[in-house]
Design an enzyme around this catalytic site. Structure first.
Site, mmCIF file in Angstrom:
data_model
loop_
_atom_site.group_PDB
_atom_site.id
_atom_site.type_symbol
_atom_site.label_atom_id
_atom_site.label_comp_id
_atom_site.label_asym_id
_atom_site.label_seq_id
_atom_site.Cartn_x
_atom_site.Cartn_y
_atom_site.Cartn_z
ATOM 1 N N SER A 151 3.187 -2.139 10.427
ATOM 2 C CA SER A 151 4.634 -2.147 10.684
ATOM 3 C C SER A 151 5.285 -3.501 10.401
ATOM 4 C CB SER A 151 4.935 -1.676 12.108
ATOM 5 O OG SER A 151 4.507 -0.331 12.269
ATOM 6 N N ASN A 202 0.870 -1.179 0.000
ATOM 7 C CA ASN A 202 0.000 0.000 0.000
ATOM 8 C C ASN A 202 0.908 1.232 0.000
ATOM 9 O OD1 ASN A 202 -1.822 2.046 0.466
ATOM 10 N ND2 ASN A 202 -2.262 1.459 2.587
ATOM 11 N N GLU A 208 -7.122 4.624 7.671
ATOM 12 C CA GLU A 208 -6.942 6.056 7.376
ATOM 13 C C GLU A 208 -8.188 6.618 6.687
ATOM 14 O OE1 GLU A 208 -3.222 5.601 5.342
ATOM 15 O OE2 GLU A 208 -2.261 5.075 7.240
ATOM 16 N N LYS A 232 0.078 4.205 -0.271
ATOM 17 C CA LYS A 232 -0.618 5.382 0.274
ATOM 18 C C LYS A 232 -0.404 6.582 -0.655
ATOM 19 C CE LYS A 232 0.235 3.578 4.860
ATOM 20 N NZ LYS A 232 -0.084 3.746 6.257
ATOM 21 N N GLY A 268 2.146 2.289 10.713
ATOM 22 C CA GLY A 268 3.081 3.412 10.564
ATOM 23 C C GLY A 268 3.796 3.802 11.839
ATOM 24 N N GLU A 297 -5.502 -5.090 10.507
ATOM 25 C CA GLU A 297 -4.537 -4.006 10.677
ATOM 26 C C GLU A 297 -4.837 -3.241 11.965
ATOM 27 O OE1 GLU A 297 -2.505 -2.837 6.758
ATOM 28 O OE2 GLU A 297 -4.232 -1.546 7.031
ATOM 29 N N HIS A 310 -9.556 0.971 4.691
ATOM 30 C CA HIS A 310 -8.298 1.219 5.415
ATOM 31 C C HIS A 310 -8.594 2.169 6.577
ATOM 32 C CE1 HIS A 310 -4.259 2.563 6.354
ATOM 33 N NE2 HIS A 310 -3.818 1.482 5.726
HETATM 34 C C1 PEP Z 1 -0.880 0.187 5.984
HETATM 35 O O1 PEP Z 1 -1.008 1.400 5.885
HETATM 36 O O2 PEP Z 1 -1.697 -0.567 5.456
HETATM 37 C C2 PEP Z 1 0.258 -0.326 6.722
HETATM 38 C C3 PEP Z 1 0.254 -1.563 7.095
HETATM 39 O O3 PEP Z 1 1.261 0.582 6.992
HETATM 40 P P1 PEP Z 1 2.668 0.267 7.694
HETATM 41 O O4 PEP Z 1 3.191 -1.016 7.118
HETATM 42 O O5 PEP Z 1 3.526 1.442 7.345
HETATM 43 O O6 PEP Z 1 2.407 0.145 9.147
#
Ligand code: PEP
Length: 248
Positions: free
Chosen positions: A210, A9, A97, A11, A172, A166, A95
């Site tokens: 992460s 992703n 976000e 983003k 992040g 998630e 997601h």
């Molecule tokens: C995400 O935004 O789907 C995600 C998993 O981000 P990160 O790996 O940076 O935590």
């Protein structure tokens, strides 16, 4: 055991030069992966990334969002049918976000998954609890509520989707869930899917939050973790490829 899936992703990151360097780096090192690999660039770069991938089907195209509407007067939206016509195979929906900044409800997410499925696109449905919800013991309650909305709207078609667990507090932040924490939630999600539709027992459940080259192998070794949804580490070709290798 199903073939694992690793999705990047991106983003709202990238640009023409950075995308070219990233995709070329991936193509140079990926060989014949033993898992499915998807890249989800910002919508405006889908065209560029499709061109960079060329005939190479090893990297599949994913979108980061899809309209809840079928078409018409929805300024700024992109319909599932348009994404499908373009060659998009997967689409992230719900997601955290988007739930947070675009105020997407469980029901909206469920209808987005419905649009994707109807267009022949595999929705990657994201669920996950906030830190506060975890601290209050509400992790499974939250993800079950989010999943149940999708189940209710998409009953009978669940086998065509992917779920991504998630935890919001892990996205992040550099603080991944432990393999045990993740496995516990994945097992609960799988049990729920299986209970409502035996065909959905094999739905791939990705972990995201992460995940990186150092922790991927331990997470992906868990019985109910069928791949990863990767944010930050998907922007570095070498690291993303290490995660892909760990999923093989
Ligand atoms: C995400 O935004 O789907 C995600 C998993 O981000 P990160 O790996 O940076 O935590």
């Amino acid at each position: 055991m199903s073939r694992k899936l690793v999705a990047g992703n991106w983003k709202m990151n990238g640009g023409a030069a950075a995308n070219a360097a990233l995709v070329n780096g991936l193509l140079a090192g990926i060989g014949q992966p033993r898992c499915d690999v998807v890249v989800c660039p910002p919508a405006v770069y889908l065209h560029q990334v499709r061109g960079l991938c060329g005939e190479n089907a090893v990297l599949q195209l994913g979108a980061q969002d899809v309209s809840v509407a079928e078409g018409g007067a929805h300024t700024g939206d992109v319909a599932a049918s348009m994404l499908a016509e373009f060659g998009v195979r997967y689409c992230i929906v719900g997601h955290s976000e988007r739930r947070r900044y675009q105020h997407e409800s469980d029901l909206t997410v469920a209808h987005k998954a419905e649009r994707a499925l109807a267009a022949g696109i595999t929705p990657i449905v994201c669920v996950g609890e906030t830190l506060e919800e975890r601290q209050h013991g509400l992790t499974e309650f939250t993800v079950r509520r989010q999943l149940d909305a999708v189940i209710q709207i998409n009953h009978g078609r669940l086998a065509g989707m992917v779920v991504a667990y998630e935890p919001v507090w892990a996205i992040g932040t550099g603080e991944s869930a432990t393999p045990e924490q993740a496995q516990q939630v994945h097992a609960a999600l799988r049990a729920r899917l299986k209970a409502v539709d035996t065909d959905a027992a094999g739905v791939r459940i990705l972990y995201g939050g992460s995940m990186n080259a150092d922790n991927a192998a331990a997470l992906l070794a868990q019985a109910d973790i069928d791949g990863g949804l990767i944010g930050g580490a998907a922007l570095k070709a070498a690291e993303f490829l290490q995660i892909v290798a760990a999923a093989g």
